[in-house]
Design a protein around this motif. Structure first.
Motif, mmCIF file in Angstrom:
data_model
loop_
_atom_site.group_PDB
_atom_site.id
_atom_site.type_symbol
_atom_site.label_atom_id
_atom_site.label_comp_id
_atom_site.label_asym_id
_atom_site.label_seq_id
_atom_site.Cartn_x
_atom_site.Cartn_y
_atom_site.Cartn_z
ATOM 1 N N GLY A 17 1.067 -1.281 -0.008
ATOM 2 C CA GLY A 17 -0.100 0.225 -0.293
ATOM 3 C C GLY A 17 0.744 1.056 -0.065
ATOM 4 O O GLY A 17 0.278 1.994 -0.039
ATOM 5 N N PRO A 19 3.876 2.381 -2.421
ATOM 6 C CA PRO A 19 4.113 2.357 -3.522
ATOM 7 C C PRO A 19 5.643 2.947 -3.857
ATOM 8 O O PRO A 19 5.652 4.229 -3.075
ATOM 9 N N GLU A 20 6.379 2.629 -4.507
ATOM 10 C CA GLU A 20 7.822 3.457 -4.636
ATOM 11 C C GLU A 20 8.278 3.963 -3.063
ATOM 12 O O GLU A 20 9.091 5.049 -2.966
ATOM 13 N N GLN A 146 1.029 5.997 -12.504
ATOM 14 C CA GLN A 146 0.484 4.155 -12.584
ATOM 15 C C GLN A 146 0.322 4.372 -10.927
ATOM 16 O O GLN A 146 -0.407 3.465 -10.299
ATOM 17 N N SER A 147 1.251 4.649 -9.436
ATOM 18 C CA SER A 147 0.853 4.356 -8.582
ATOM 19 C C SER A 147 0.527 4.538 -7.820
ATOM 20 O O SER A 147 -0.195 4.181 -7.050
ATOM 21 N N CYS A 149 -2.815 5.584 -8.887
ATOM 22 C CA CYS A 149 -4.237 4.664 -9.949
ATOM 23 C C CYS A 149 -4.280 3.786 -8.746
ATOM 24 O O CYS A 149 -5.248 3.413 -8.825
ATOM 25 N N GLN A 150 -3.217 2.834 -8.913
ATOM 26 C CA GLN A 150 -3.153 2.245 -7.601
ATOM 27 C C GLN A 150 -3.613 2.058 -6.636
ATOM 28 O O GLN A 150 -4.109 0.767 -5.863
ATOM 29 N N LEU A 151 -2.951 3.091 -6.093
ATOM 30 C CA LEU A 151 -2.976 3.691 -4.302
ATOM 31 C C LEU A 151 -4.576 3.682 -4.123
ATOM 32 O O LEU A 151 -5.501 3.874 -3.350
ATOM 33 N N THR A 153 -6.971 2.897 -6.312
ATOM 34 C CA THR A 153 -8.266 1.960 -6.281
ATOM 35 C C THR A 153 -8.019 0.797 -5.642
ATOM 36 O O THR A 153 -8.662 -0.001 -4.594
ATOM 37 N N ALA A 154 -6.842 0.710 -4.832
ATOM 38 C CA ALA A 154 -6.501 0.240 -3.727
ATOM 39 C C ALA A 154 -7.680 -0.145 -2.345
ATOM 40 O O ALA A 154 -8.119 0.473 -2.200
ATOM 41 N N GLN A 155 -8.017 -1.747 -1.684
ATOM 42 C CA GLN A 155 -9.199 -1.593 -0.896
ATOM 43 C C GLN A 155 -8.838 -1.089 0.575
ATOM 44 O O GLN A 155 -9.464 -1.270 0.970
#
Length: 490
Positions: A17, A19-20, A146-147, A149-151, A153-155
């Motif tokens: 949760g 990233p980077e 990109q990261s 967007c992933q963050l 959409t994370a639940q």
């Protein structure tokens, strides 16, 4: 569960949760394991608080002392705690500055983390602790789109810390591992890296204490230990090539130097590959000059260590000699002749255009003052502003003897030398190419190794790849030169 697998899974859970920041967490974890203090730097909102909570959670039932701006004092018995954290460190706050100094002195191998949003070179220098901390862990200011967007959409809630208790580190393990890490021995490659980095620091007036080098060596040993090695590898020193050094200028110097040193060590069995590359362009020029020019003897003289044709040009009322190397006759190359001071005259440009007549162009800046005065001044380091080149004259080359047998014999001998050079160079470069391929393949296997900084790893890997491709290009050009000789029956 094997130790390497356990720590790998622990690192993955610590990074969920956020990233980077994976490598930042890994480097901080290693430093905590060896019981050394360090600074976590990050701008407000960069995730320092989450990272700190995750690091504390990596240790089973750890009792952490968290000191903030409002803390009145540091407890007298620090050994009652397993981890000490100073949050929002500000060296202008005298109380916090004093507490950190006390904790550094009295902590007795208890992991100590100083955290803040003030740049390391300011915070640590003003707090007089820059040489007392093992390193700096710098969190990125932002994350990639990109990261992000992933963050989004994370639940899961990234502020939550959910670590499998079976993976966390007990106090007994902490103590035992510290002893086991000390038993790891240094490989020659690791020692070479640290030695060359120390030399780099000395050359650039960067002070790194012996104590700090010893602490950094422990981190390398810890990396090897968790990778289940009893001896360090070059990979275990890769963290030294990241921005751990506190000061920005120091980071820049060491990070750039590290990559060059790493490549040098990786290619230690083929050191010549890092030297000056074989000049295939010069090879092709020599072949073409031999195959496609006449066998005439010209009126020449020896000048500046070369056989030259002598010309005189009159510019701005003064006559000035120019000396043109005979190796350019009947070629298509632009070149600068020598002046009477045996210097390359950059304000004159010549070309034979495949004939024996030399076309001469001069820089417009010398049109009104002449070459001789300008050459003397130039030799005294006076800088002149250049203009554009203008065609000035075309002068012939006097032929003493056409189709001279001695020139024919000389060219034949040169071709034999070139053939020998091609064979020897092709053999050497082909062997180097195979060695480079093997180094590249062996190195690539370690990309997913535990505690590997993949960004730095890829940069070094790409340097090896670039050298491989350059060597491959040299071989291709040598083949072309050989084929040209064969096609002309030479």
């Amino acid at each position: 569960m094997a130790l390497k697998q356990r720590i790998t899974e622990l690192m993955e859970q610590l990074s969920v949760g956020i990233p980077e920041r994976e490598y930042c967490i890994q480097l901080a974890f290693l430093t905590m394991i060896i019981g050394e203090p360090f600074y976590i730097y990050g701008r407000s909102g960069s995730g320092k608080g989450i990272v700190l909570n995750r690091l504390i959670a990596a240790f089973k039932d750890a009792k952490a002392l968290k000191v903030g701006r409002r803390q009145q004092e540091v407890p007298s018995k620090l050994n009652a705690y397993d981890i000490i954290v100073f949050k929002s460190y500000d060296p202008s706050n005298e109380n916090i500055r004093n507490w950190v100094q006390i904790a550094l002195q009295d902590r007795d191998r208890i992991p100590l983390i100083v955290s803040g949003d003030i740049r390391p070179e300011v915070a640590l220098t003003r707090g007089d602790i820059i040489d007392k901390l093992a390193l700096t862990v710098s969190l990125p200011d932002s994350i990639s789109p990109q990261s992000l967007c992933q963050l989004l959409t994370a639940q899961n809630d990234v502020t939550e810390t959910n670590i499998n208790p079976d993976l966390t580190i007990t106090q007994d393990e902490f103590g035992k591992w510290g002893q086991d890490i000390q038993k790891v021995v240094f490989s020659q490659d690791s020692l070479t890296m640290i030695g060359k980095l120390a030399e780099l620091c000395d050359k650039n007036n960067i002070y790194v204490s012996v104590k700090k080098w010893l602490v950094l060596s422990k981190i390398a040993k810890a990396s090897a230990f968790f990778n289940e090695r009893t001896e360090t590898s070059l990979m275990d020193t890769f963290f030294l090539g990241t921005n751990i050094w506190g000061r920005t200028i120091t980071n820049n110097v060491i990070m750039e130097g590290f990559k060059n040193i790493a490549v040098e060590i990786l290619l230690k069995d083929i050191p010549e590959i890092l030297g000056e590359q074989y000049d295939t362009e010069n090879l092709m020029k020599r072949i073409k000059r031999n195959l496609f020019t006449s066998n005439n003897t010209y009126d020449t003289r020896e000048f500046a260590g070369e056989t030259c044709v002598s010309y005189k040009v009159t510019i701005a009322g003064e006559s000035t000699p120019l000396y043109v190397p005979v190796r350019y006759i009947e070629t298509e190359e632009d070149f600068n002749p020598y002046n009477e001071l045996r210097k390359v005259e950059t304000r004159v440009r010549c070309n034979f255009h495949g004939t024996t007549n030399c076309s001469i162009a001069i820089d417009s800046s010398v049109k009104g003052i002449g070459l001789r005065t300008n050459a003397v001044r130039s030799n005294n380091n006076v800088t002149f502003k250049g203009g554009k080149f203008e065609d000035y004259a075309t002068l012939p080359t006097y032929i003493l003897k056409e189709n001279d047998p001695d020139i024919i014999a000389q060219k034949k001998a040169e071709i034999e030398e070139i053939r020998k050079e091609i064979n020897e160079t092709m053999e050497k470069e082909s062997k180097n190419l195979i060695r480079l391929r093997d180094v590249y393949r062996d190195l690539k296997k370690h990309r997913n190794e535990l505690f590997c900084n993949q960004k730095l790893f890829d940069e070094i890997l790409n340097q090896i790849k670039d050298i491989f491709e350059s060597t491959s290009g040299i071989i291709t050009k040598i083949k072309e030169a050989h084929e040209l000789l064969v096609s002309k029956g030479a």
